[in-house]
Design a protein around this motif. Structure first.
Motif, PDB file in Angstrom:
ATOM      1  N   SER A 121       0.799  -1.220   0.000  1.00 35.72           N
ATOM      2  CA  SER A 121       0.000   0.000   0.000  1.00 35.72           C
ATOM      3  C   SER A 121       0.837   1.278   0.000  1.00 35.72           C
ATOM      4  O   SER A 121       0.442   2.283  -0.584  1.00 35.72           O
ATOM      5  CB  SER A 121      -0.950   0.015   1.207  1.00 35.72           C
ATOM      6  N   GLY A 122       1.991   1.265   0.679  1.00 34.60           N
ATOM      7  CA  GLY A 122       2.838   2.460   0.708  1.00 34.60           C
ATOM      8  C   GLY A 122       3.304   2.848  -0.677  1.00 34.60           C
ATOM      9  O   GLY A 122       3.285   4.032  -1.056  1.00 34.60           O
ATOM     10  N   PHE A 123       3.713   1.865  -1.467  1.00 33.33           N
ATOM     11  CA  PHE A 123       4.139   2.112  -2.841  1.00 33.33           C
ATOM     12  C   PHE A 123       2.985   2.618  -3.685  1.00 33.33           C
ATOM     13  O   PHE A 123       3.127   3.572  -4.461  1.00 33.33           O
ATOM     14  CB  PHE A 123       4.697   0.814  -3.442  1.00 33.33           C
ATOM     15  N   VAL A 124       1.805   2.001  -3.534  1.00 31.92           N
ATOM     16  CA  VAL A 124       0.635   2.419  -4.303  1.00 31.92           C
ATOM     17  C   VAL A 124       0.272   3.864  -3.978  1.00 31.92           C
ATOM     18  O   VAL A 124      -0.087   4.643  -4.861  1.00 31.92           O
ATOM     19  CB  VAL A 124      -0.570   1.479  -4.022  1.00 31.92           C
ATOM     20  N   ARG A 125       0.387   4.258  -2.709  1.00 38.24           N
ATOM     21  CA  ARG A 125       0.078   5.628  -2.309  1.00 38.24           C
ATOM     22  C   ARG A 125       0.996   6.623  -3.009  1.00 38.24           C
ATOM     23  O   ARG A 125       0.552   7.679  -3.486  1.00 38.24           O
ATOM     24  CB  ARG A 125       0.210   5.786  -0.793  1.00 38.24           C
ATOM     25  N   VAL A 126       2.282   6.323  -3.089  1.00 34.66           N
ATOM     26  CA  VAL A 126       3.246   7.218  -3.740  1.00 34.66           C
ATOM     27  C   VAL A 126       2.927   7.363  -5.227  1.00 34.66           C
ATOM     28  O   VAL A 126       2.883   8.473  -5.768  1.00 34.66           O
ATOM     29  CB  VAL A 126       4.686   6.693  -3.552  1.00 34.66           C
ATOM     30  N   VAL A 127       2.677   6.235  -5.903  1.00 34.47           N
ATOM     31  CA  VAL A 127       2.337   6.281  -7.326  1.00 34.47           C
ATOM     32  C   VAL A 127       1.021   7.035  -7.523  1.00 34.47           C
ATOM     33  O   VAL A 127       0.866   7.797  -8.482  1.00 34.47           O
ATOM     34  CB  VAL A 127       2.244   4.860  -7.919  1.00 34.47           C
ATOM     35  N   PHE A 128       0.087   6.839  -6.604  1.00 29.66           N
ATOM     36  CA  PHE A 128      -1.194   7.540  -6.676  1.00 29.66           C
ATOM     37  C   PHE A 128      -0.986   9.052  -6.689  1.00 29.66           C
ATOM     38  O   PHE A 128      -1.555   9.770  -7.517  1.00 29.66           O
ATOM     39  CB  PHE A 128      -2.071   7.141  -5.483  1.00 29.66           C
ATOM     40  N   LEU A 129      -0.155   9.556  -5.778  1.00 32.50           N
ATOM     41  CA  LEU A 129       0.094  11.000  -5.703  1.00 32.50           C
ATOM     42  C   LEU A 129       0.790  11.512  -6.967  1.00 32.50           C
ATOM     43  O   LEU A 129       0.478  12.607  -7.450  1.00 32.50           O
ATOM     44  CB  LEU A 129       0.935  11.316  -4.462  1.00 32.50           C
ATOM     45  N   ILE A 130       1.709  10.742  -7.514  1.00 28.98           N
ATOM     46  CA  ILE A 130       2.406  11.143  -8.742  1.00 28.98           C
ATOM     47  C   ILE A 130       1.424  11.240  -9.905  1.00 28.98           C
ATOM     48  O   ILE A 130       1.418  12.215 -10.665  1.00 28.98           O
ATOM     49  CB  ILE A 130       3.542  10.142  -9.074  1.00 28.98           C
ATOM     50  N   VAL A 131       0.557  10.222 -10.038  1.00 30.24           N
ATOM     51  CA  VAL A 131      -0.404  10.197 -11.148  1.00 30.24           C
ATOM     52  C   VAL A 131      -1.426  11.320 -11.015  1.00 30.24           C
ATOM     53  O   VAL A 131      -1.747  12.004 -11.994  1.00 30.24           O
ATOM     54  CB  VAL A 131      -1.110   8.827 -11.218  1.00 30.24           C
ATOM     55  N   VAL A 132      -1.936  11.550  -9.797  1.00 30.14           N
ATOM     56  CA  VAL A 132      -2.914  12.619  -9.592  1.00 30.14           C
ATOM     57  C   VAL A 132      -2.292  13.981  -9.892  1.00 30.14           C
ATOM     58  O   VAL A 132      -2.924  14.849 -10.503  1.00 30.14           O
ATOM     59  CB  VAL A 132      -3.473  12.575  -8.149  1.00 30.14           C
ATOM     60  N   THR A 133      -1.033  14.181  -9.486  1.00 32.94           N
ATOM     61  CA  THR A 133      -0.345  15.440  -9.788  1.00 32.94           C
ATOM     62  C   THR A 133      -0.209  15.642 -11.299  1.00 32.94           C
ATOM     63  O   THR A 133      -0.433  16.733 -11.824  1.00 32.94           O
ATOM     64  CB  THR A 133       1.053  15.460  -9.137  1.00 32.94           C
ATOM     65  N   ALA A 134       0.148  14.562 -11.997  1.00 31.82           N
ATOM     66  CA  ALA A 134       0.263  14.642 -13.467  1.00 31.82           C
ATOM     67  C   ALA A 134      -1.087  14.958 -14.106  1.00 31.82           C
ATOM     68  O   ALA A 134      -1.170  15.748 -15.055  1.00 31.82           O
ATOM     69  CB  ALA A 134       0.818  13.327 -14.016  1.00 31.82           C
ATOM     70  N   LEU A 135      -2.155  14.362 -13.583  1.00 24.18           N
ATOM     71  CA  LEU A 135      -3.497  14.650 -14.096  1.00 24.18           C
ATOM     72  C   LEU A 135      -3.875  16.107 -13.884  1.00 24.18           C
ATOM     73  O   LEU A 135      -4.462  16.750 -14.752  1.00 24.18           O
ATOM     74  CB  LEU A 135      -4.525  13.742 -13.419  1.00 24.18           C
ATOM     75  N   ILE A 136      -3.541  16.638 -12.710  1.00 24.47           N
ATOM     76  CA  ILE A 136      -3.831  18.047 -12.408  1.00 24.47           C
ATOM     77  C   ILE A 136      -3.113  18.961 -13.392  1.00 24.47           C
ATOM     78  O   ILE A 136      -3.699  19.899 -13.943  1.00 24.47           O
ATOM     79  CB  ILE A 136      -3.417  18.383 -10.958  1.00 24.47           C
ATOM     80  N   LEU A 137      -1.840  18.686 -13.636  1.00 22.40           N
ATOM     81  CA  LEU A 137      -1.065  19.501 -14.568  1.00 22.40           C
ATOM     82  C   LEU A 137      -1.621  19.408 -15.983  1.00 22.40           C
ATOM     83  O   LEU A 137      -1.735  20.419 -16.693  1.00 22.40           O
ATOM     84  CB  LEU A 137       0.408  19.067 -14.541  1.00 22.40           C
ATOM     85  N   LYS A 138      -1.968  18.176 -16.403  1.00 24.38           N
ATOM     86  CA  LYS A 138      -2.498  17.979 -17.749  1.00 24.38           C
ATOM     87  C   LYS A 138      -3.836  18.694 -17.940  1.00 24.38           C
ATOM     88  O   LYS A 138      -4.028  19.461 -18.893  1.00 24.38           O
ATOM     89  CB  LYS A 138      -2.663  16.486 -18.017  1.00 24.38           C
ATOM     90  N   LEU A 139      -4.782  18.464 -17.026  1.00 22.94           N
ATOM     91  CA  LEU A 139      -6.097  19.095 -17.143  1.00 22.94           C
ATOM     92  C   LEU A 139      -6.018  20.607 -16.953  1.00 22.94           C
ATOM     93  O   LEU A 139      -6.734  21.361 -17.595  1.00 22.94           O
ATOM     94  CB  LEU A 139      -7.065  18.488 -16.142  1.00 22.94           C
ATOM     95  N   GLY A 140      -5.119  21.044 -16.055  1.00 21.79           N
ATOM     96  CA  GLY A 140      -4.931  22.472 -15.839  1.00 21.79           C
ATOM     97  C   GLY A 140      -4.411  23.170 -17.079  1.00 21.79           C
ATOM     98  O   GLY A 140      -4.883  24.262 -17.461  1.00 21.79           O
TER      99      GLY A 140
END
Length: 266
Positions: A242-261
């Motif tokens: 779960s710790g690894f999944v959480r880190v990847v989750f934050l990276i992907v969400v940040t990338a989505l924010i930048l892309k949609l923004g």
């Protein structure tokens, strides 16, 4: 069977197939771990000369359902997802995705972009401020309670509708909903998200395929990559937890924010 080979004005070359295969592999890995593979795969399809946005969205679903099938089967062999939440969410997700795909042909997606961008920012901030969130399961409503089932139905319906309408980040939204609202850990939430995401992909395809929007030659390329990436990604998430999944989750969400923004502002 001519519709299976329909490519319209698109010139399907070996180089194009290899590029889409690579994009599908990376997207499949990301999707299997935490969702958000559409951030890679959909833009890759949109760059194909001659393809329309609706064709790209529909063809993307072919790759996505192949990847979610591979990753879901891998998760199911190692992780036991909560059926009392997964099954209700999958049923309503399929129905929501059909409705969302229909609405996607009627309304401009720009109408929804500010709402989605705001939601992603809120999700990222919430996850950052709660470092222990999703590391250990803490179910809030009781596994077989009426509220547990009702919330699962609602999560599936709303996120399924979003997937049919737009798509990018669907897996990430499912993961954070299962973690923050119901209380699963990131690993089990990711496993459940794959099953529900499979249902949303099927729902969208039930609308797109009969209406002739899928480019099957391109769909086969991204599907092959998704299967390989989905298998590898699921095994990586299971091994690292779960710790690894959480880190990847934050990276992907940040990338989505930048892309949609970027898309919203420019």
């Amino acid at each position: 069977m001519d519709w299976l080979m329909h490519t319209g004005s698109i010139d399907v070359t070996l180089t194009l197939v290899l590029l889409l295969l690579a994009a599908g592999l990376l997207a499949g890995w990301i999707d299997a771990v935490v969702g958000g593979g559409g951030l890679i795969q959909l833009p890759a399809l949109l760059m194909v000369p001659g393809i329309t946005p609706v064709q790209a969205l529909a063809t993307n679903k072919v790759g996505s359902i192949a990847g979610t099938t591979a990753s879901a089967l891998t998760y199911l062999s190692r992780v036991r997802p909560d059926k009392s939440a997964t099954i209700p969410a999958s049923v309503t997700a399929l129905l929501g995705a059909i409705l969302g795909a229909r609405v996607a042909t009627l309304l401009p997606t720009a109408v929804f972009e500010p709402v989605i961008l705001t939601a992603l920012i809120a999700v990222a901030v919430f996850t950052l401020l709660k470092p222990q969130l999703g590391l250990v399961a803490q179910l809030r409503f009781g596994e077989h309670s009426k509220r547990h089932h009702a919330i699962s139905w609602l999560i599936g319906l709303l996120i399924g509708f979003y997937d049919g309408l737009l798509g990018p980040g669907t897996g990430s939204f499912l993961v954070i909903a299962f973690v923050s609202i119901i209380g699963f850990d990131f690993l089990h939430a990711s496993a459940m998200a794959k099953i529900v995401n499979w249902a949303t992909n099927l729902g969208a395809l039930l609308y797109f395929v009969p209406n002739g929007h899928v480019i099957w030659a391109l769909g086969a390329a991204v599907a092959a990559g998704n299967v390989i990436g989905g298998f590898i990604g699921a095994r990586t998430a299971i091994r690292l937890g779960s710790g690894f999944v959480r880190v990847v989750f934050l990276i992907v969400v940040t990338a989505l924010i930048l892309k949609l923004g970027f898309d919203f502002l420019f």
